[in-house]
Design an enzyme around this catalytic site. Structure first.
Site, PDB file in Angstrom:
ATOM      1  N   LYS A 148       0.820  -1.218   0.000  1.00 54.24           N
ATOM      2  CA  LYS A 148       0.000   0.000   0.000  1.00 54.24           C
ATOM      3  C   LYS A 148       0.854   1.268   0.000  1.00 54.24           C
ATOM      4  O   LYS A 148       2.070   1.223   0.289  1.00 54.24           O
ATOM      5  CB  LYS A 148      -0.929  -0.035   1.217  1.00 54.24           C
ATOM      6  CG  LYS A 148      -1.969  -1.160   1.158  1.00 54.24           C
ATOM      7  CD  LYS A 148      -2.965  -1.038   2.292  1.00 54.24           C
ATOM      8  CE  LYS A 148      -3.996  -2.153   2.240  1.00 54.24           C
ATOM      9  NZ  LYS A 148      -5.020  -2.014   3.294  1.00 54.24           N
TER      10      LYS A 148
ATOM     11  N   ASN B  92      -2.224   0.289   6.732  1.00 53.54           N
ATOM     12  CA  ASN B  92      -1.707  -0.953   7.308  1.00 53.54           C
ATOM     13  C   ASN B  92      -0.790  -1.735   6.362  1.00 53.54           C
ATOM     14  O   ASN B  92      -0.682  -2.951   6.440  1.00 53.54           O
ATOM     15  CB  ASN B  92      -2.856  -1.823   7.840  1.00 53.54           C
ATOM     16  CG  ASN B  92      -3.808  -2.276   6.753  1.00 53.54           C
ATOM     17  OD1 ASN B  92      -3.688  -1.852   5.609  1.00 53.54           O
ATOM     18  ND2 ASN B  92      -4.730  -3.151   7.099  1.00 53.54           N
TER      19      ASN B  92
ATOM     20  N   GLU C  70     -10.383 -10.162  -7.102  1.00 51.06           N
ATOM     21  CA  GLU C  70      -9.328  -9.153  -6.954  1.00 51.06           C
ATOM     22  C   GLU C  70      -8.203  -9.303  -7.984  1.00 51.06           C
ATOM     23  O   GLU C  70      -7.651  -8.292  -8.444  1.00 51.06           O
ATOM     24  CB  GLU C  70      -8.754  -9.229  -5.537  1.00 51.06           C
ATOM     25  CG  GLU C  70      -9.779  -8.816  -4.486  1.00 51.06           C
ATOM     26  CD  GLU C  70      -9.246  -8.891  -3.070  1.00 51.06           C
ATOM     27  OE1 GLU C  70      -8.103  -9.362  -2.869  1.00 51.06           O
ATOM     28  OE2 GLU C  70      -9.974  -8.466  -2.156  1.00 51.06           O
TER      29      GLU C  70
ATOM     30  N   TYR D 183     -12.548  -1.823  -3.349  1.00 46.08           N
ATOM     31  CA  TYR D 183     -13.033  -2.044  -1.981  1.00 46.08           C
ATOM     32  C   TYR D 183     -14.558  -1.973  -1.886  1.00 46.08           C
ATOM     33  O   TYR D 183     -15.100  -1.693  -0.816  1.00 46.08           O
ATOM     34  CB  TYR D 183     -12.399  -1.019  -1.035  1.00 46.08           C
ATOM     35  CG  TYR D 183     -10.987  -1.372  -0.623  1.00 46.08           C
ATOM     36  CD1 TYR D 183     -10.724  -2.540   0.092  1.00 46.08           C
ATOM     37  CD2 TYR D 183      -9.916  -0.538  -0.923  1.00 46.08           C
ATOM     38  CE1 TYR D 183      -9.437  -2.868   0.500  1.00 46.08           C
ATOM     39  CE2 TYR D 183      -8.622  -0.850  -0.528  1.00 46.08           C
ATOM     40  CZ  TYR D 183      -8.400  -2.019   0.191  1.00 46.08           C
ATOM     41  OH  TYR D 183      -7.127  -2.341   0.598  1.00 46.08           O
TER      42      TYR D 183
ATOM     43  N   HIS E  84      -2.156  -5.529   1.720  1.00 47.07           N
ATOM     44  CA  HIS E  84      -3.482  -6.155   1.578  1.00 47.07           C
ATOM     45  C   HIS E  84      -3.291  -7.590   1.106  1.00 47.07           C
ATOM     46  O   HIS E  84      -2.328  -7.882   0.395  1.00 47.07           O
ATOM     47  CB  HIS E  84      -4.327  -5.402   0.540  1.00 47.07           C
ATOM     48  CG  HIS E  84      -5.562  -6.150   0.124  1.00 47.07           C
ATOM     49  ND1 HIS E  84      -6.725  -6.118   0.856  1.00 47.07           N
ATOM     50  CD2 HIS E  84      -5.796  -6.991  -0.924  1.00 47.07           C
ATOM     51  CE1 HIS E  84      -7.629  -6.895   0.271  1.00 47.07           C
ATOM     52  NE2 HIS E  84      -7.093  -7.441  -0.808  1.00 47.07           N
TER      53      HIS E  84
HETATM   54  P1  CMP Z   1      -7.364  -4.548   3.832  1.00 53.65           P
HETATM   55  O1  CMP Z   1      -6.852  -5.867   4.264  1.00 53.65           O
HETATM   56  O2  CMP Z   1      -6.844  -3.935   2.585  1.00 53.65           O
HETATM   57  O3  CMP Z   1      -8.954  -4.623   3.756  1.00 53.65           O
HETATM   58  C1  CMP Z   1      -9.805  -3.526   3.972  1.00 53.65           C
HETATM   59  C2  CMP Z   1      -9.060  -2.337   4.499  1.00 53.65           C
HETATM   60  O4  CMP Z   1      -9.864  -1.388   5.159  1.00 53.65           O
HETATM   61  C3  CMP Z   1      -8.077  -2.769   5.566  1.00 53.65           C
HETATM   62  O5  CMP Z   1      -7.041  -3.507   5.020  1.00 53.65           O
HETATM   63  C4  CMP Z   1      -7.701  -1.434   6.168  1.00 53.65           C
HETATM   64  O6  CMP Z   1      -6.804  -0.701   5.324  1.00 53.65           O
HETATM   65  C5  CMP Z   1      -9.064  -0.758   6.144  1.00 53.65           C
HETATM   66  N1  CMP Z   1      -9.758  -0.886   7.422  1.00 53.65           N
HETATM   67  C6  CMP Z   1     -10.274  -1.992   7.973  1.00 53.65           C
HETATM   68  N2  CMP Z   1     -10.865  -1.720   9.148  1.00 53.65           N
HETATM   69  C7  CMP Z   1     -10.739  -0.397   9.327  1.00 53.65           C
HETATM   70  C8  CMP Z   1     -11.144   0.490  10.349  1.00 53.65           C
HETATM   71  N3  CMP Z   1     -11.810   0.058  11.409  1.00 53.65           N
HETATM   72  N4  CMP Z   1     -10.841   1.792  10.205  1.00 53.65           N
HETATM   73  C9  CMP Z   1     -10.161   2.215   9.113  1.00 53.65           C
HETATM   74  N5  CMP Z   1      -9.741   1.418   8.104  1.00 53.65           N
HETATM   75  C10 CMP Z   1     -10.029   0.123   8.218  1.00 53.65           C
END
Ligand code: CMP
Length: 145
Positions: free
Chosen positions: A14, A117, A131, A54, A120
């Site tokens: 990311k 984070n 995806e 998403y 993904h």
């Molecule tokens: P990802 O595994 O890419 O899948 C969905 C994404 O949404 C996740 O990683 C985070 O980047 C984001 N995400 C999931 N939960 C939250 C949350 N509670 N607040 C903000 N972002 C979130």
């Protein structure tokens, strides 16, 4: 699912991880785990492209913010392949929230927040089937095996 099933998953490095300069360290972990990289590219998502990827989260309170975050800079989607690849990549990533991720996982080491984070990974065979072609055409994926 058999223990030796060969799977493919969609991984994304990311924008936060690229901005931090930890791209190489993340790719090294993929290689050291023995997961094969069949496709990879550096792209800067538009808001519409992030929203489409998403779409499953469209009713979540974090959806708009997540889409904005994913357009902050370039990201690197990749196709990974290996035995039980979906779960193995998720194990390498760690929990969505880096504060809850196991020590040594990518998110624990490199992520900034539950949103930013670092990486993904598809959460199921069905998710991977949506995806992977979202980012890659058949001719862009090394045939592997
Ligand atoms: P990802 O595994 O890419 O899948 C969905 C994404 O949404 C996740 O990683 C985070 O980047 C984001 N995400 C999931 N939960 C939250 C949350 N509670 N607040 C903000 N972002 C979130």
């Amino acid at each position: 699912m058999s223990e030796t099933e060969i799977q493919r998953t969609l991984a994304i490095i990311k924008p936060d991880a690229i901005a931090k300069g930890v791209l190489g360290q993340i790719i090294t972990r993929i290689e050291q785990a023995g997961l094969r990289i069949l496709a990879a590219k550096l792209i800067h998502l538009s808001r519409e492209q992030a929203a489409g990827f998403y779409i499953v989260h469209k009713d979540r309170p974090f959806y708009q913010s997540l889409c904005a975050f994913m357009t902050q800079g370039p990201c690197i989607p990749m196709v990974l392949e290996g035995e039980r690849c979906i779960q193995r990549w998720r194990d390498l990533m760690g929990a969505t929230d880096p504060a809850k991720a196991e020590p040594g996982t990518i998110r624990r080491e490199f992520a900034s927040s539950i949103e930013a984070n670092a990486v993904h990974g598809s959460d199921s065979v069905a998710s991977a089937a949506f995806e992977i072609p979202y980012f890659f055409g058949t001719l862009e994926i090394y045939p592997g095996r």
